[in-house]
Enzyme design. Sequence first.
Site, mmCIF file in Angstrom:
data_model
loop_
_atom_site.group_PDB
_atom_site.id
_atom_site.type_symbol
_atom_site.label_atom_id
_atom_site.label_comp_id
_atom_site.label_asym_id
_atom_site.label_seq_id
_atom_site.Cartn_x
_atom_site.Cartn_y
_atom_site.Cartn_z
ATOM 1 N N HIS A 132 -38.866 49.666 -19.003
ATOM 2 C CA HIS A 132 -37.505 50.368 -19.423
ATOM 3 C C HIS A 132 -36.553 49.499 -18.741
ATOM 4 O O HIS A 132 -36.617 48.717 -17.846
ATOM 5 C CB HIS A 132 -37.595 51.707 -18.464
ATOM 6 C CG HIS A 132 -37.791 51.510 -17.026
ATOM 7 N ND1 HIS A 132 -37.039 51.386 -15.999
ATOM 8 C CD2 HIS A 132 -38.813 51.339 -16.262
ATOM 9 C CE1 HIS A 132 -37.346 51.360 -14.998
ATOM 10 N NE2 HIS A 132 -38.586 51.223 -14.929
ATOM 11 N N ASP A 133 -35.226 49.416 -19.370
ATOM 12 C CA ASP A 133 -33.862 48.765 -19.089
ATOM 13 C C ASP A 133 -33.984 47.027 -19.023
ATOM 14 O O ASP A 133 -33.113 46.701 -18.431
ATOM 15 C CB ASP A 133 -33.773 49.226 -17.694
ATOM 16 C CG ASP A 133 -33.684 50.785 -17.430
ATOM 17 O OD1 ASP A 133 -32.619 51.171 -18.176
ATOM 18 O OD2 ASP A 133 -34.249 51.525 -16.835
ATOM 19 N N GLY A 150 -39.625 46.763 -14.948
ATOM 20 C CA GLY A 150 -38.298 47.349 -15.317
ATOM 21 C C GLY A 150 -37.134 46.612 -14.797
ATOM 22 O O GLY A 150 -37.292 45.743 -13.952
#
Length: 279
Positions: A132-133, A150
């Site tokens: 994520h991200d 992440g």
Amino acid sequence: MEIVVDTPKPKTKRMTHPYTYIDPNARVASNVKIDPFTVIHGDVIIGEGTWIGSNVTIMEGSRIGKNCRIFPGAVIGAIPQDLKFSGEKTTVEIGDNTTIRECVTINRGTEDRGKTKVGNNCLIMAYCHVAHDCIIGDNCILSNSVQCAGHVVIGDWTIIGGVSAVHQFVHIGQHVFVAGGSLVSKDVPPYIKAVRNPLSYGGVNSVGLKRRGFQLAQINHILDIYRIIYNKGLNTSQAIDFIEEELEASDERDEIVTFIRESGRGIIRRFGKTGSEEE
């Protein structure tokens, strides 16, 4: 009695296999080819000319560009593996002409950035994970089984060797080469090779820079900058001050200085004569 003969209608080539499921709310360009046993969830956009192999899952919030190739077993857009995630609406964005090989997983973002992004013309090889991200620039290569935690940021034209692990929040600059099997726990400044264990400065990525059209004068200028940072016996702050005072301004100089000043985790160091990372 009049006999009526029906004229057969011309057949159109079906680009989606009948064993594929596409949610009615997905927006898939008409010439996207999708092989059997693939599932496309709702709130998905897939651009023209893309091919998606068998047994691929593209989940809610995925945005796939034009002329991409996604190989069997990939999962794009699954929710983050982050306990803080509470179901917020986020996305995964895949640029144009990007290839995603077998069993790659790319999770969508959290409220931190709202998206995970892979740029144009990238190659993400088999079994990679992009958490994520993460933000991956254009023309990047992640070799087999690279694992990005992440919030990782990777600059344009960077290559990461296979079976490498990148710690969360690490920033890797553009035109970097990271050796295979690396544990990347600190930021890696632009234009360099990162090698050895612990991961250390291994010189300027001159071969890669030549391939991408950098002139010899530019490469020598970058070499001068890194000699000051890693070989002059100064700490990082002293080296940056010296570079700004003594070296001619250039795009490369300013990018390196800005990268190091903004580093959140600190940059990788020079490999010491004793076989350990120098502080």
